[in-house]
Design a protein around this motif. Structure first.
Motif, PDB file in Angstrom:
ATOM      1  N   LEU A  62      10.240  28.446  45.826  1.00  0.00           N
ATOM      2  CA  LEU A  62      10.463  29.894  45.783  1.00  0.00           C
ATOM      3  C   LEU A  62      11.828  30.276  45.218  1.00  0.00           C
ATOM      4  CD1 LEU A  62       8.879  30.837  49.233  1.00  0.00           C
ATOM      5  CD2 LEU A  62       8.006  31.482  46.969  1.00  0.00           C
ATOM      6  N   ASP A  64      12.849  30.470  42.169  1.00  0.00           N
ATOM      7  CA  ASP A  64      12.808  31.361  41.004  1.00  0.00           C
ATOM      8  C   ASP A  64      12.578  32.807  41.399  1.00  0.00           C
ATOM      9  OD1 ASP A  64      10.242  30.666  41.859  1.00  0.00           O
ATOM     10  OD2 ASP A  64       9.362  31.112  39.910  1.00  0.00           O
ATOM     11  N   LEU A  65      12.040  33.044  42.601  1.00  0.00           N
ATOM     12  CA  LEU A  65      11.796  34.412  43.058  1.00  0.00           C
ATOM     13  C   LEU A  65      12.949  34.964  43.898  1.00  0.00           C
ATOM     14  CD1 LEU A  65       8.030  34.294  44.120  1.00  0.00           C
ATOM     15  CD2 LEU A  65       8.996  35.385  42.083  1.00  0.00           C
ATOM     16  N   THR A  75      17.524  38.812  49.710  1.00  0.00           N
ATOM     17  CA  THR A  75      16.638  38.740  48.534  1.00  0.00           C
ATOM     18  C   THR A  75      15.152  38.730  48.871  1.00  0.00           C
ATOM     19  OG1 THR A  75      16.735  36.304  48.504  1.00  0.00           O
ATOM     20  CG2 THR A  75      18.373  37.511  47.189  1.00  0.00           C
ATOM     21  N   LEU A  79       7.175  42.328  47.443  1.00  0.00           N
ATOM     22  CA  LEU A  79       6.671  42.080  46.096  1.00  0.00           C
ATOM     23  C   LEU A  79       5.399  42.886  45.879  1.00  0.00           C
ATOM     24  CD1 LEU A  79       6.968  38.179  45.992  1.00  0.00           C
ATOM     25  CD2 LEU A  79       8.577  39.821  45.015  1.00  0.00           C
ATOM     26  N   THR A 107       1.514  32.644  36.070  1.00  0.00           N
ATOM     27  CA  THR A 107       2.667  32.243  36.869  1.00  0.00           C
ATOM     28  C   THR A 107       3.913  33.077  36.577  1.00  0.00           C
ATOM     29  OG1 THR A 107       3.188  30.523  35.226  1.00  0.00           O
ATOM     30  CG2 THR A 107       1.867  29.876  37.143  1.00  0.00           C
ATOM     31  N   GLU A 108       3.885  33.903  35.525  1.00  0.00           N
ATOM     32  CA  GLU A 108       5.009  34.791  35.259  1.00  0.00           C
ATOM     33  C   GLU A 108       4.961  36.036  36.148  1.00  0.00           C
ATOM     34  OE1 GLU A 108       7.574  34.160  33.155  1.00  0.00           O
ATOM     35  OE2 GLU A 108       6.644  32.193  33.039  1.00  0.00           O
ATOM     36  N   ALA A 110       5.065  37.783  39.672  1.00  0.00           N
ATOM     37  CA  ALA A 110       5.743  37.368  40.901  1.00  0.00           C
ATOM     38  C   ALA A 110       4.762  37.058  42.020  1.00  0.00           C
ATOM     39  CB  ALA A 110       6.721  38.460  41.338  1.00  0.00           C
ATOM     40  N   SER A 111       3.714  37.885  42.185  1.00  0.00           N
ATOM     41  CA  SER A 111       2.785  37.652  43.285  1.00  0.00           C
ATOM     42  C   SER A 111       2.061  36.319  43.139  1.00  0.00           C
ATOM     43  CB  SER A 111       1.760  38.794  43.370  1.00  0.00           C
ATOM     44  OG  SER A 111       0.996  38.885  42.170  1.00  0.00           O
ATOM     45  N   SER A 113       3.093  33.664  41.480  1.00  0.00           N
ATOM     46  CA  SER A 113       4.084  32.613  41.689  1.00  0.00           C
ATOM     47  C   SER A 113       4.336  32.412  43.178  1.00  0.00           C
ATOM     48  CB  SER A 113       5.384  32.976  40.960  1.00  0.00           C
ATOM     49  OG  SER A 113       6.348  31.952  41.103  1.00  0.00           O
ATOM     50  N   TYR A 114       4.378  33.501  43.926  1.00  0.00           N
ATOM     51  CA  TYR A 114       4.589  33.423  45.373  1.00  0.00           C
ATOM     52  C   TYR A 114       3.416  32.712  46.046  1.00  0.00           C
ATOM     53  CZ  TYR A 114       5.247  34.978  50.205  1.00  0.00           C
ATOM     54  OH  TYR A 114       5.391  35.014  51.569  1.00  0.00           O
TER      55      TYR A 114
END
Length: 213
Positions: A62, A64-65, A75, A79, A107-108, A110-111, A113-114
């Motif tokens: 995580l 990158d997020l 942070t 999302l 994967t770009e 955010a959801s 990727s999470y």
């Protein structure tokens, strides 16, 4: 004013959608049991990452997020997951409907990727409702759904994984710049590689070999 109460009762993958879709079950109750002719319902769904604990391997995925874990107190912000809408047929008292929510494996985003970073457990979601309700016992009137109408729901991570596996079995997606894609195409063509997997495997093997020198 018509008083609607919302509750999310469950979630499951849509088995026959054109693309990855989750069906969120909604229970809708009109508190005074006034007849509801229809609802033009909109729903915004947010992920609330601060509402769960994370395993060490999830923390590593995580970055990158949310950055380094020592910054997570500031942070771990909500999302955006999805916007969805549905027309709810007329009812009196209580009704149950399925809200279709299109999803992405990009994967770009955010959801996505999470979701991919989570190994187990549940995803804390907040569903915020808006729209118009058409009601009236002796007539017909339109009223806005107040913006404060919302409900929380814990979505099992396995539900999202099951949906993605159903639509994209054993595969994933990457979005890259057009010039990089063209360079990869030339690389593949020059070496007559039969698949994109072999392109990446050869490039990774080359990088590993250089790293070992």
């Amino acid at each position: 004013m018509t008083d609607l109460q919302f509750q999310c009762t469950g979630v499951r993958p849509e088995p026959f959608g054109a693309g990855p879709t989750l069906l969120f079950g909604l229970r809708i109750e009109e508190a005074d049991h006034q007849p509801v002719h229809a609802i033009a319902l909109r729903c915004q769904i947010r992920i609330e990452p601060a509402r769960r604990q994370y395993e060490p391997e999830e923390v590593g995925m995580l970055g990158d997020l949310f950055g380094e874990p020592d910054r997570w107190s500031s942070t771990l912000k909500p999302l955006q997951f999805a916007h969805a809408s549905i027309t709810v047929p007329g009812f009196t008292g209580t009704t149950h409907v399925d809200l279709p929510v299109p999803c992405t494996y990009d994967t770009e985003v955010a959801s996505a990727s999470y979701f991919r970073a989570l190994s187990r457990g549940e995803v804390p979601l907040l569903l915020l409702f808006s729209g118009t309700v058409f009601t009236g016992r002796d007539g017909f009137r339109a009223e806005p759904i107040p913006w404060h109408k919302e409900t929380s729901f814990l979505m099992p991570v396995d539900v999202w994984r099951s949906m993605i596996e159903q639509y994209f079995p054993h595969t994933g997606w990457l979005r890259i710049r057009q010039d990089v894609l063209e360079a990869l195409r030339r690389y593949r063509s020059a070496r007559a590689l039969p698949s994109w997997e072999q392109v990446f495997e050869e490039l990774l093997a080359t990088a590993d070999a250089k790293g070992g020198d």
